[in-house]
Design an enzyme around this catalytic site. Structure first.
Site, PDB file in Angstrom:
ATOM      1  N   THR A   1     -18.486  -6.804 -19.149  1.00 24.37           N
ATOM      2  CA  THR A   1     -17.456  -5.815 -18.807  1.00 24.37           C
ATOM      3  C   THR A   1     -16.379  -6.434 -17.929  1.00 24.37           C
ATOM      4  O   THR A   1     -15.180  -6.193 -18.132  1.00 24.37           O
ATOM      5  CB  THR A   1     -18.114  -4.603 -18.095  1.00 24.37           C
ATOM      6  OG1 THR A   1     -19.121  -4.093 -18.966  1.00 24.37           O
ATOM      7  CG2 THR A   1     -17.116  -3.519 -17.781  1.00 24.37           C
TER       8      THR A   1
ATOM      9  N   THR B   1     -14.768  -6.009   4.949  1.00 26.90           N
ATOM     10  CA  THR B   1     -14.796  -5.940   6.417  1.00 26.90           C
ATOM     11  C   THR B   1     -15.171  -4.535   6.898  1.00 26.90           C
ATOM     12  O   THR B   1     -15.432  -4.335   8.072  1.00 26.90           O
ATOM     13  CB  THR B   1     -13.448  -6.362   7.018  1.00 26.90           C
ATOM     14  OG1 THR B   1     -12.409  -5.789   6.236  1.00 26.90           O
ATOM     15  CG2 THR B   1     -13.294  -7.861   7.032  1.00 26.90           C
TER      16      THR B   1
ATOM     17  N   ARG C   1      -2.189  -9.641  12.366  1.00 23.71           N
ATOM     18  CA  ARG C   1      -1.243  -8.879  13.181  1.00 23.71           C
ATOM     19  C   ARG C   1      -0.421  -9.836  14.025  1.00 23.71           C
ATOM     20  O   ARG C   1      -0.985 -10.610  14.805  1.00 23.71           O
ATOM     21  CB  ARG C   1      -1.989  -7.906  14.111  1.00 23.71           C
ATOM     22  CG  ARG C   1      -2.574  -6.694  13.386  1.00 23.71           C
ATOM     23  CD  ARG C   1      -1.485  -5.798  12.842  1.00 23.71           C
ATOM     24  NE  ARG C   1      -2.001  -4.672  12.066  1.00 23.71           N
ATOM     25  CZ  ARG C   1      -2.270  -4.681  10.759  1.00 23.71           C
ATOM     26  NH1 ARG C   1      -2.080  -5.768  10.044  1.00 23.71           N
ATOM     27  NH2 ARG C   1      -2.695  -3.597  10.148  1.00 23.71           N
TER      28      ARG C   1
ATOM     29  N   LYS D   1       0.865  -7.833  -2.884  1.00 24.96           N
ATOM     30  CA  LYS D   1      -0.494  -7.430  -3.258  1.00 24.96           C
ATOM     31  C   LYS D   1      -0.479  -5.999  -3.785  1.00 24.96           C
ATOM     32  O   LYS D   1      -0.064  -5.078  -3.085  1.00 24.96           O
ATOM     33  CB  LYS D   1      -1.425  -7.531  -2.048  1.00 24.96           C
ATOM     34  CG  LYS D   1      -2.854  -7.111  -2.336  1.00 24.96           C
ATOM     35  CD  LYS D   1      -3.762  -7.397  -1.161  1.00 24.96           C
ATOM     36  CE  LYS D   1      -3.972  -6.224  -0.254  1.00 24.96           C
ATOM     37  NZ  LYS D   1      -4.746  -5.113  -0.822  1.00 24.96           N
TER      38      LYS D   1
ATOM     39  N   ASP E   1     -18.876  -5.522 -12.064  1.00 25.01           N
ATOM     40  CA  ASP E   1     -19.620  -4.819 -13.119  1.00 25.01           C
ATOM     41  C   ASP E   1     -20.497  -5.856 -13.801  1.00 25.01           C
ATOM     42  O   ASP E   1     -20.626  -6.977 -13.317  1.00 25.01           O
ATOM     43  CB  ASP E   1     -18.627  -4.166 -14.104  1.00 25.01           C
ATOM     44  CG  ASP E   1     -19.206  -2.908 -14.748  1.00 25.01           C
ATOM     45  OD1 ASP E   1     -20.365  -2.959 -15.211  1.00 25.01           O
ATOM     46  OD2 ASP E   1     -18.504  -1.894 -14.795  1.00 25.01           O
ATOM     47  N   ILE E   2     -21.109  -5.525 -14.927  1.00 24.55           N
ATOM     48  CA  ILE E   2     -21.912  -6.523 -15.648  1.00 24.55           C
ATOM     49  C   ILE E   2     -20.959  -7.596 -16.203  1.00 24.55           C
ATOM     50  O   ILE E   2     -19.759  -7.343 -16.382  1.00 24.55           O
ATOM     51  CB  ILE E   2     -22.766  -5.888 -16.769  1.00 24.55           C
ATOM     52  CG1 ILE E   2     -21.880  -5.208 -17.811  1.00 24.55           C
ATOM     53  CG2 ILE E   2     -23.781  -4.909 -16.187  1.00 24.55           C
ATOM     54  CD1 ILE E   2     -22.651  -4.771 -19.055  1.00 24.55           C
ATOM     55  N   PRO E   3     -21.487  -8.806 -16.454  1.00 31.99           N
ATOM     56  CA  PRO E   3     -20.598  -9.921 -16.820  1.00 31.99           C
ATOM     57  C   PRO E   3     -19.655  -9.622 -17.992  1.00 31.99           C
ATOM     58  O   PRO E   3     -18.458  -9.921 -17.918  1.00 31.99           O
ATOM     59  CB  PRO E   3     -21.589 -11.045 -17.159  1.00 31.99           C
ATOM     60  CG  PRO E   3     -22.783 -10.755 -16.306  1.00 31.99           C
ATOM     61  CD  PRO E   3     -22.893  -9.259 -16.259  1.00 31.99           C
TER      62      PRO E   3
ATOM     63  N   ASP F   1      -5.135  -7.001  -6.686  1.00 35.60           N
ATOM     64  CA  ASP F   1      -6.341  -6.855  -5.852  1.00 35.60           C
ATOM     65  C   ASP F   1      -7.210  -5.731  -6.414  1.00 35.60           C
ATOM     66  O   ASP F   1      -7.287  -4.649  -5.834  1.00 35.60           O
ATOM     67  CB  ASP F   1      -5.878  -6.548  -4.415  1.00 35.60           C
ATOM     68  CG  ASP F   1      -7.022  -6.442  -3.439  1.00 35.60           C
ATOM     69  OD1 ASP F   1      -8.105  -6.991  -3.710  1.00 35.60           O
ATOM     70  OD2 ASP F   1      -6.831  -5.806  -2.383  1.00 35.60           O
ATOM     71  N   LEU F   2      -7.852  -5.998  -7.546  1.00 32.79           N
ATOM     72  CA  LEU F   2      -8.641  -4.950  -8.214  1.00 32.79           C
ATOM     73  C   LEU F   2     -10.119  -5.039  -7.880  1.00 32.79           C
ATOM     74  O   LEU F   2     -10.880  -4.123  -8.190  1.00 32.79           O
ATOM     75  CB  LEU F   2      -8.431  -5.029  -9.738  1.00 32.79           C
ATOM     76  CG  LEU F   2      -6.989  -4.877 -10.211  1.00 32.79           C
ATOM     77  CD1 LEU F   2      -6.912  -4.937 -11.732  1.00 32.79           C
ATOM     78  CD2 LEU F   2      -6.384  -3.572  -9.698  1.00 32.79           C
ATOM     79  N   LYS F   3     -10.553  -6.138  -7.312  1.00 34.09           N
ATOM     80  CA  LYS F   3     -11.961  -6.307  -6.877  1.00 34.09           C
ATOM     81  C   LYS F   3     -12.938  -5.868  -7.967  1.00 34.09           C
ATOM     82  O   LYS F   3     -13.784  -4.989  -7.758  1.00 34.09           O
ATOM     83  CB  LYS F   3     -12.222  -5.520  -5.592  1.00 34.09           C
ATOM     84  CG  LYS F   3     -11.358  -5.944  -4.417  1.00 34.09           C
ATOM     85  CD  LYS F   3     -11.844  -5.280  -3.145  1.00 34.09           C
ATOM     86  CE  LYS F   3     -11.059  -5.665  -1.919  1.00 34.09           C
ATOM     87  NZ  LYS F   3      -9.708  -5.086  -1.843  1.00 34.09           N
TER      88      LYS F   3
ATOM     89  N   ASP G   1       0.842  -1.196   0.000  1.00 37.66           N
ATOM     90  CA  ASP G   1       0.000   0.000   0.000  1.00 37.66           C
ATOM     91  C   ASP G   1       0.874   1.242   0.000  1.00 37.66           C
ATOM     92  O   ASP G   1       0.948   1.971   0.990  1.00 37.66           O
ATOM     93  CB  ASP G   1      -0.965  -0.039   1.191  1.00 37.66           C
ATOM     94  CG  ASP G   1      -1.989  -1.156   1.039  1.00 37.66           C
ATOM     95  OD1 ASP G   1      -2.469  -1.354  -0.088  1.00 37.66           O
ATOM     96  OD2 ASP G   1      -2.288  -1.833   2.032  1.00 37.66           O
TER      97      ASP G   1
ATOM     98  N   GLY H   1       0.226  -6.087   5.733  1.00 37.31           N
ATOM     99  CA  GLY H   1       0.728  -4.849   5.132  1.00 37.31           C
ATOM    100  C   GLY H   1       1.674  -4.124   6.052  1.00 37.31           C
ATOM    101  O   GLY H   1       2.873  -4.422   6.141  1.00 37.31           O
ATOM    102  N   ARG H   2       1.119  -3.160   6.798  1.00 35.69           N
ATOM    103  CA  ARG H   2       1.934  -2.233   7.589  1.00 35.69           C
ATOM    104  C   ARG H   2       2.888  -2.875   8.585  1.00 35.69           C
ATOM    105  O   ARG H   2       3.987  -2.333   8.769  1.00 35.69           O
ATOM    106  CB  ARG H   2       1.008  -1.206   8.269  1.00 35.69           C
ATOM    107  CG  ARG H   2       0.404  -0.239   7.249  1.00 35.69           C
ATOM    108  CD  ARG H   2      -0.823   0.446   7.778  1.00 35.69           C
ATOM    109  NE  ARG H   2      -1.941  -0.488   7.886  1.00 35.69           N
ATOM    110  CZ  ARG H   2      -3.132  -0.170   8.370  1.00 35.69           C
ATOM    111  NH1 ARG H   2      -3.359   1.059   8.794  1.00 35.69           N
ATOM    112  NH2 ARG H   2      -4.086  -1.074   8.418  1.00 35.69           N
TER     113      ARG H   2
HETATM  114  O1  C5P Z   1      -1.610  -2.894   6.684  1.00 38.48           O
HETATM  115  P1  C5P Z   1      -2.582  -4.021   6.787  1.00 38.48           P
HETATM  116  O2  C5P Z   1      -1.961  -5.332   7.186  1.00 38.48           O
HETATM  117  O3  C5P Z   1      -3.798  -3.665   7.623  1.00 38.48           O
HETATM  118  O4  C5P Z   1      -3.075  -4.203   5.266  1.00 38.48           O
HETATM  119  C1  C5P Z   1      -4.100  -5.097   4.926  1.00 38.48           C
HETATM  120  C2  C5P Z   1      -4.368  -5.017   3.467  1.00 38.48           C
HETATM  121  O5  C5P Z   1      -5.493  -5.855   3.183  1.00 38.48           O
HETATM  122  C3  C5P Z   1      -4.747  -3.637   2.956  1.00 38.48           C
HETATM  123  O6  C5P Z   1      -4.289  -3.565   1.597  1.00 38.48           O
HETATM  124  C4  C5P Z   1      -6.245  -3.636   3.003  1.00 38.48           C
HETATM  125  O7  C5P Z   1      -6.818  -2.783   2.062  1.00 38.48           O
HETATM  126  C5  C5P Z   1      -6.550  -5.079   2.636  1.00 38.48           C
HETATM  127  N1  C5P Z   1      -7.833  -5.568   3.076  1.00 38.48           N
HETATM  128  C6  C5P Z   1      -8.221  -5.578   4.394  1.00 38.48           C
HETATM  129  N2  C5P Z   1      -9.454  -6.060   4.742  1.00 38.48           N
HETATM  130  C7  C5P Z   1     -10.268  -6.536   3.797  1.00 38.48           C
HETATM  131  C8  C5P Z   1      -9.886  -6.549   2.461  1.00 38.48           C
HETATM  132  C9  C5P Z   1      -8.634  -6.060   2.132  1.00 38.48           C
HETATM  133  O8  C5P Z   1      -7.474  -5.167   5.256  1.00 38.48           O
HETATM  134  N3  C5P Z   1     -11.429  -7.048   4.140  1.00 38.48           N
END
Ligand code: C5P
Length: 241
Positions: free
Chosen positions: A76, A129, A190, A41, A72-74, A67-69, A19, A219-220
């Site tokens: 597209t 989430t 975490r 990702k 749209d319509i099928p 991770d583009l999620k 990110d 991520g972080r």
């Molecule tokens: O930094 P962190 O570990 O919280 O990053 C989690 C990654 O997963 C981020 O890119 C966040 O957008 C993604 N994500 C999430 N929860 C979701 C879907 C995706 O935290 N339900």
């Protein structure tokens, strides 16, 4: 399209969320993490800023989960996915909320890519989430996020997706309903003793694996660490333990 239970190492299972806003930062992080993590990702921010050519460059270092999620319509989604599949990412995703026909169109596009030698597997996003029960009620859903996530996972499984993106808290029930070979990719991880930041329902790497996660998105705790490579290695060690 779900494959047999994958024989993945702890390192293979670790997916690092890049990110960051620029290709320069992403490529620098990839160089530090190459060989230490299973995937990187790339989300909407980075893809919109830097585009497909950058993804190709990144993939030369580490396999990418795009991770583009898509939603749209099928037709597209099929066409967008066909364009994305030319990059041959390791994973790509669509929203279950697009419905069965959209999921089937996405599965067809992915299967055609695999038949031509591509390696991409298709995941589907269950319930974001960020949506709690109140938000779902406002959208017309009476179910809890957990109930809806399970129902959506079953739809994705029926359509032939390889797995879902879900909370680690839902991974066990989804595995039990859809089988071990239907993957669960779970963010909100975490390591023990690390700040949860804005994540509400977190699990440690060991708990997430125990609860049936196939891939763990972190991520972080890695990208903001003073030494990202060491942070990634500590998480892999925690997963192995
Ligand atoms: O930094 P962190 O570990 O919280 O990053 C989690 C990654 O997963 C981020 O890119 C966040 O957008 C993604 N994500 C999430 N929860 C979701 C879907 C995706 O935290 N339900």
């Amino acid at each position: 399209m779900s494959s047999a239970a994958p024989n993945l190492s702890a390192r293979d299972r670790l997916v690092v969320a890049l990110d960051v806003p620029t290709a320069k930062e992403a490529l620098a992080m990839a160089a530090r993490l190459s060989g230490r993590v299973g995937m990187l990702k790339v989300g909407l921010e980075l893809f919109c800023a830097e585009g497909p050519a950058f993804v190709k460059e990144l993939q030369a270092q580490v396999p990418v989960f795009l991770d583009l999620k898509l939603h749209d319509i099928p037709t597209t989604v099929r066409r967008a996915l066909e364009a994305v599949l030319r990059l041959d990412p390791r994973l790509v995703n669509v929203h279950v909320q697009g419905g069965p026909a959209m999921l089937e169109a996405a599965v067809e596009a992915t299967r055609a890519h695999q038949a031509a030698g591509g390696r991409t597997e298709l995941l589907a996003v269950t319930v974001l989430t960020s949506l709690d029960r109140e938000a779902l009620a406002a959208l017309g859903h009476a179910d809890s996020p957990q109930e809806l996530a399970l129902a959506y996972a079953k739809l994705a499984h029926q359509a032939g997706c390889a797995g879902v993106v879900c909370s680690a808290w839902e991974a066990a029930s989804i595995r039990d309903a859809c089988g071990e070979g239907f993957h669960r990719l779970t963010p909100g991880i975490r390591p023990a003793g690390v700040a949860t930041q804005d994540q509400a329902r977190v699990m440690t790497p060991a708990q997430a694996l125990q609860n049936g996660s196939t891939w763990l998105v972190v991520g972080r705790p890695i990208t903001h660490a003073a030494d990202p490579a060491a942070a990634a290695e500590a998480i892999v060690a925690e997963m192995q333990a």
